[in-house]
Design a protein around this motif. Structure first.
Motif, short mmCIF file in Angstrom:
data_model
loop_
_atom_site.label_atom_id
_atom_site.label_comp_id
_atom_site.label_asym_id
_atom_site.label_seq_id
_atom_site.Cartn_x
_atom_site.Cartn_y
_atom_site.Cartn_z
N HIS A 94 0.74 -1.25 0.08
CA HIS A 94 0.21 0.03 0.04
C HIS A 94 0.87 1.40 -0.09
O HIS A 94 1.80 1.27 0.63
CB HIS A 94 -1.03 0.17 1.33
N PRO A 95 0.57 2.27 -0.70
CA PRO A 95 1.22 3.32 -1.03
C PRO A 95 1.35 4.21 0.52
O PRO A 95 2.24 5.07 0.72
CB PRO A 95 0.88 4.32 -2.01
N ARG A 96 0.39 4.08 1.15
CA ARG A 96 0.35 4.83 2.52
C ARG A 96 0.63 4.39 3.59
O ARG A 96 0.39 4.44 4.85
CB ARG A 96 -1.03 5.38 2.53
N MET A 97 1.32 3.02 3.54
CA MET A 97 1.77 2.22 4.68
C MET A 97 2.35 3.19 5.61
O MET A 97 2.30 2.79 7.08
CB MET A 97 2.38 1.05 4.28
N GLU A 98 3.22 4.04 5.39
CA GLU A 98 4.12 4.59 6.21
C GLU A 98 3.25 5.37 7.37
O GLU A 98 3.59 5.70 8.51
CB GLU A 98 4.96 5.74 5.45
N GLU A 99 2.03 5.56 6.81
CA GLU A 99 1.06 6.48 7.76
C GLU A 99 0.73 5.39 9.22
O GLU A 99 0.44 6.13 10.12
CB GLU A 99 -0.14 6.88 7.26
#
Length: 290
Positions: free
Chosen positions: A156-161
């Motif tokens: 997922h591109p937003r995993m860092e969140e």
């Protein structure tokens, strides 16, 4: 918000530290042919069939004959009389939908079971298919003082969140080669690499899991390539790697879901895990077993 959950239960130290409540979330963006939870792949769920309990009388539209379900009839049926009938157990939908507060309440009530540093683990399917409710649940569990672990395929591109809301991070890495990765599981490993770098740099408790699959990533060459791959992309000193061996525990569930189990390659040879661990250790990469 709500969460679709297809399985839940306790286990000890297999999917995070201590005794844990494991929540399997519906939906996955990968199509791994060895998946042990095929009922969790479809985002909208799937009908599971238990042949020995399947009766023709459960479907007024004639979708069941000789203990076989004609799923083409199910696709055009909006009534779902079969699964609304609580007196039969031959067919069911893979998941149940829960309000976030319902899930938080169950986790709160389960606190006495979270011994040896345990807590709640979100796994799948793939948890980031339901990204927003997952993020909210993790935040609420943190406010309850509950230890939070996730297991994700890292795409997922937003995993860092999610990093601030996760106490123990488990991430699968299927293959180091982008083309082979895409051919076998249906998606590239581009974001897997990006998230591996970001998470291993910023999180202090990361476990990378590699499922060793016959004919896919279990050769001696693969061991060398994984070693180079992790040496290049793992950041920081808080990441460990675990190799898991292929098994057929979920094979019967493929049939229950009306799917074909396509793995025909046999088993991992004895000593394979030890060899992979040796190669990684020699290159300064920490290995572990849970």
């Amino acid at each position: 918000m709500t969460l679709k959950i297809f399985q839940k239960g306790f286990n000890y130290s297999q999917d995070g530290q201590g005794n844990r409540l494991i929540l399997h979330l519906q939906g996955c963006n990968m199509k791994c042919p060895w998946c042990s939870n095929p009922e969790g792949m479809d985002r909208e769920g799937v009908l599971l069939v238990e042949k020995k309990w399947l009766r023709e009388s459960c479907c007024p539209k004639g979708a069941v004959k000789d203990s076989i379900l004609d799923r083409s009839i199910c696709q055009s049926c909006g009534e779902q009389v079969c699964i609304q009938n609580s007196r039969q157990k031959g067919i069911r939908v893979s998941y149940k939908e829960y309000e976030i507060e319902e899930v938080v309440k169950e986790c709160r009530m389960s606190k006495p079971m979270f011994f040896d540093g345990g807590g709640v683990t979100l796994t799948g399917g793939e948890i980031t298919i339901q990204f927003e409710p997952v993020k909210e649940l993790l935040q609420k569990l943190g406010k309850e003082g509950i230890h939070r672990a996730i297991e994700s395929n890292g795409t997922h591109p937003r995993m860092e969140e999610l990093i601030p809301y996760v106490d123990q991070w488990i991430m699968d890495v299927k293959h180091y080669d982008n083309d082979i990765h895409k051919e076998w599981v249906g998606v590239p490993n581009t974001w897997v690499i990006k998230n591996l770098e970001k998470v291993s740099e910023k999180h202090r408790n990361v476990l990378i899991r590699v499922p060793l699959i016959p004919g896919f990533n279990d050769s001696r060459k693969d061991a060398e390539c994984f070693s180079g791959f992790f040496k290049e992309h793992i950041r920081g000193n808080y990441t460990k790697v675990e190799f898991l061996t292929y098994h057929e525990f979920g094979k019967s569930k493929w049939e229950q879901c009306g799917l074909e189990y396509r793995m025909k390659a046999g088993r991992i040879q004895p000593g394979t895990v030890e060899y992979f661990e040796q190669i990684l250790n020699e290159n300064g990469i920490q290995c572990t077993r849970t």
